[in-house]
Motif scaffolding. Sequence first.
Motif, PDB file in Angstrom:
ATOM      1  N   ARG A 257       0.847  -1.249   0.083  1.00 45.80           N
ATOM      2  CA  ARG A 257      -0.054  -0.013  -0.028  1.00 45.80           C
ATOM      3  C   ARG A 257       0.652   1.079   0.079  1.00 45.80           C
ATOM      4  NH1 ARG A 257      -4.554  -0.625  -1.910  1.00 45.80           N
ATOM      5  NH2 ARG A 257      -5.430   1.380  -0.828  1.00 45.80           N
ATOM      6  N   SER A 258       2.125   1.134   0.532  1.00 49.13           N
ATOM      7  CA  SER A 258       3.078   2.463   0.582  1.00 49.13           C
ATOM      8  C   SER A 258       4.008   2.420  -0.839  1.00 49.13           C
ATOM      9  CB  SER A 258       3.803   2.532   1.897  1.00 49.13           C
ATOM     10  OG  SER A 258       4.454   1.297   2.009  1.00 49.13           O
ATOM     11  N   GLY A 259       3.838   1.579  -1.560  1.00 50.62           N
ATOM     12  CA  GLY A 259       4.638   1.449  -2.744  1.00 50.62           C
ATOM     13  C   GLY A 259       5.934   0.933  -2.819  1.00 50.62           C
ATOM     14  N   GLY A 260       6.163   0.062  -1.673  1.00 49.84           N
ATOM     15  CA  GLY A 260       7.298  -0.754  -1.569  1.00 49.84           C
ATOM     16  C   GLY A 260       7.222  -2.328  -2.222  1.00 49.84           C
ATOM     17  N   LEU A 261       6.800  -2.120  -3.618  1.00 52.42           N
ATOM     18  CA  LEU A 261       6.359  -3.475  -4.110  1.00 52.42           C
ATOM     19  C   LEU A 261       7.564  -4.375  -4.322  1.00 52.42           C
ATOM     20  CD1 LEU A 261       4.571  -1.612  -7.415  1.00 52.42           C
ATOM     21  CD2 LEU A 261       3.560  -2.535  -5.221  1.00 52.42           C
ATOM     22  N   ARG A 262       8.585  -4.213  -4.440  1.00 53.29           N
ATOM     23  CA  ARG A 262       9.654  -5.199  -4.508  1.00 53.29           C
ATOM     24  C   ARG A 262       9.746  -5.987  -2.967  1.00 53.29           C
ATOM     25  NH1 ARG A 262      11.522  -9.525  -5.882  1.00 53.29           N
ATOM     26  NH2 ARG A 262      13.897  -9.775  -5.600  1.00 53.29           N
ATOM     27  N   LEU A 263       9.674  -5.136  -1.968  1.00 53.64           N
ATOM     28  CA  LEU A 263       9.662  -5.620  -0.677  1.00 53.64           C
ATOM     29  C   LEU A 263       8.298  -6.702  -0.533  1.00 53.64           C
ATOM     30  CD1 LEU A 263      10.928  -2.866   1.445  1.00 53.64           C
ATOM     31  CD2 LEU A 263      11.953  -4.955   1.184  1.00 53.64           C
ATOM     32  N   ALA A 264       7.365  -6.169  -1.068  1.00 52.21           N
ATOM     33  CA  ALA A 264       5.912  -6.694  -0.738  1.00 52.21           C
ATOM     34  C   ALA A 264       5.913  -8.051  -1.535  1.00 52.21           C
ATOM     35  CB  ALA A 264       4.730  -6.082  -1.219  1.00 52.21           C
ATOM     36  N   GLU A 265       6.489  -8.091  -2.824  1.00 51.92           N
ATOM     37  CA  GLU A 265       6.792  -9.085  -3.892  1.00 51.92           C
ATOM     38  C   GLU A 265       7.729 -10.099  -3.086  1.00 51.92           C
ATOM     39  OE1 GLU A 265       7.809  -9.855  -8.359  1.00 51.92           O
ATOM     40  OE2 GLU A 265       9.218  -8.780  -7.295  1.00 51.92           O
ATOM     41  N   VAL A 266       8.811  -9.909  -2.607  1.00 49.69           N
ATOM     42  CA  VAL A 266       9.654 -11.026  -1.577  1.00 49.69           C
ATOM     43  C   VAL A 266       8.893 -11.434  -0.543  1.00 49.69           C
ATOM     44  CG1 VAL A 266      11.568 -11.266  -0.430  1.00 49.69           C
ATOM     45  CG2 VAL A 266      11.537  -9.767  -2.511  1.00 49.69           C
ATOM     46  N   ILE A 267       7.911 -10.573   0.036  1.00 43.85           N
ATOM     47  CA  ILE A 267       7.394 -11.409   1.521  1.00 43.85           C
ATOM     48  C   ILE A 267       6.190 -12.392   0.676  1.00 43.85           C
ATOM     49  CG2 ILE A 267       5.622 -10.644   2.933  1.00 43.85           C
ATOM     50  CD1 ILE A 267       7.452  -8.201   3.461  1.00 43.85           C
ATOM     51  N   PHE A 268       5.539 -11.666  -0.482  1.00 44.94           N
ATOM     52  CA  PHE A 268       4.370 -12.774  -0.595  1.00 44.94           C
ATOM     53  C   PHE A 268       4.820 -13.839  -1.376  1.00 44.94           C
ATOM     54  CE2 PHE A 268       1.898  -8.878   0.640  1.00 44.94           C
ATOM     55  CZ  PHE A 268       1.237  -9.728   1.693  1.00 44.94           C
ATOM     56  N   ASP A 269       6.110 -13.675  -2.072  1.00 46.95           N
ATOM     57  CA  ASP A 269       6.627 -14.847  -2.884  1.00 46.95           C
ATOM     58  C   ASP A 269       6.987 -15.787  -1.653  1.00 46.95           C
ATOM     59  OD1 ASP A 269       6.079 -13.939  -5.358  1.00 46.95           O
ATOM     60  OD2 ASP A 269       8.490 -13.518  -5.661  1.00 46.95           O
ATOM     61  N   GLY A 270       7.446 -15.323  -0.834  1.00 43.10           N
ATOM     62  CA  GLY A 270       8.045 -16.357   0.389  1.00 43.10           C
ATOM     63  C   GLY A 270       7.060 -16.857   1.077  1.00 43.10           C
ATOM     64  N   LEU A 271       5.692 -16.047   1.494  1.00 45.04           N
ATOM     65  CA  LEU A 271       4.736 -16.616   2.206  1.00 45.04           C
ATOM     66  C   LEU A 271       3.837 -17.796   1.193  1.00 45.04           C
ATOM     67  CD1 LEU A 271       3.256 -13.634   3.981  1.00 45.04           C
ATOM     68  CD2 LEU A 271       4.260 -15.653   4.974  1.00 45.04           C
ATOM     69  N   THR A 272       3.876 -17.737  -0.132  1.00 49.55           N
ATOM     70  CA  THR A 272       3.350 -18.594  -0.812  1.00 49.55           C
ATOM     71  C   THR A 272       4.048 -20.020  -1.053  1.00 49.55           C
ATOM     72  OG1 THR A 272       4.046 -17.616  -3.084  1.00 49.55           O
ATOM     73  CG2 THR A 272       1.677 -17.136  -2.153  1.00 49.55           C
ATOM     74  N   ALA A 273       5.469 -19.595  -0.909  1.00 45.90           N
ATOM     75  CA  ALA A 273       6.044 -20.842  -0.938  1.00 45.90           C
ATOM     76  C   ALA A 273       6.256 -21.539   0.423  1.00 45.90           C
ATOM     77  CB  ALA A 273       7.778 -20.218  -1.163  1.00 45.90           C
ATOM     78  N   ILE A 274       6.248 -20.625   1.542  1.00 44.86           N
ATOM     79  CA  ILE A 274       6.152 -21.457   2.872  1.00 44.86           C
ATOM     80  C   ILE A 274       4.684 -22.288   3.266  1.00 44.86           C
ATOM     81  CG2 ILE A 274       6.117 -21.041   5.462  1.00 44.86           C
ATOM     82  CD1 ILE A 274       8.330 -18.988   4.797  1.00 44.86           C
ATOM     83  N   ASP A 275       3.946 -21.644   2.757  1.00 45.91           N
ATOM     84  CA  ASP A 275       2.396 -22.092   2.938  1.00 45.91           C
ATOM     85  C   ASP A 275       1.570 -22.034   1.531  1.00 45.91           C
ATOM     86  OD1 ASP A 275       0.061 -23.121   3.747  1.00 45.91           O
ATOM     87  OD2 ASP A 275      -0.144 -21.591   5.492  1.00 45.91           O
ATOM     88  N   PRO A 276       1.619 -22.956   0.619  1.00 47.57           N
ATOM     89  CA  PRO A 276       1.122 -22.699  -0.525  1.00 47.57           C
ATOM     90  C   PRO A 276      -0.410 -22.851  -0.648  1.00 47.57           C
ATOM     91  CG  PRO A 276       2.591 -24.619  -0.552  1.00 47.57           C
ATOM     92  CD  PRO A 276       2.731 -24.086   0.635  1.00 47.57           C
TER      93      PRO A 276
END
Length: 172
Positions: free
Chosen positions: A65-84
Amino acid sequence: MCQPPKALAFDDYDATSMFDTLRQVAAVPFDDQAGAVVCRTIAEAREYDPDALFGLAEVGYHYLRSGGLRLAEVIFDGLTAIDPKEPYFWLARGLVADYRGDAEQAVDAYGRASRLDPADPRPELNLAELELVRKNKARARTYLQRALTKANRARNTALAGKAHALLDLIEG
């Protein structure tokens, strides 16, 4: 024979300077088509606390929401990898892709979220919006009708109202 998913390397990453090394971080989500037999998700295997994962998702959402798209991408890529198996993580991953302008990845992530939680109208609403941007009103209408049905079943008046408004936009 059970094998851990390839995504295991994501949470083994051990750097003290995340912001300096952000481009080196990558998560490989569990691929249903990979053919490998996976006994448990990383979250199950490592006994991660679901509240902690959702806490991290909250951080990712704030970055989004604050424009940190790369950080958000890393977090959600990781979360979908950890708990798909968690639809919310796929929904958020779709939002990140959508914000980054990657409609193909957004469609894939929203589709996964929808399959994991068939009662949730949000993935269909997001897919409808993508189709409206593509000027494909027929597909958008189909997604909106599905979303409206799901929202009504869930008695979610806000999402039902959004679906109605978008349908009116298409019809008018």
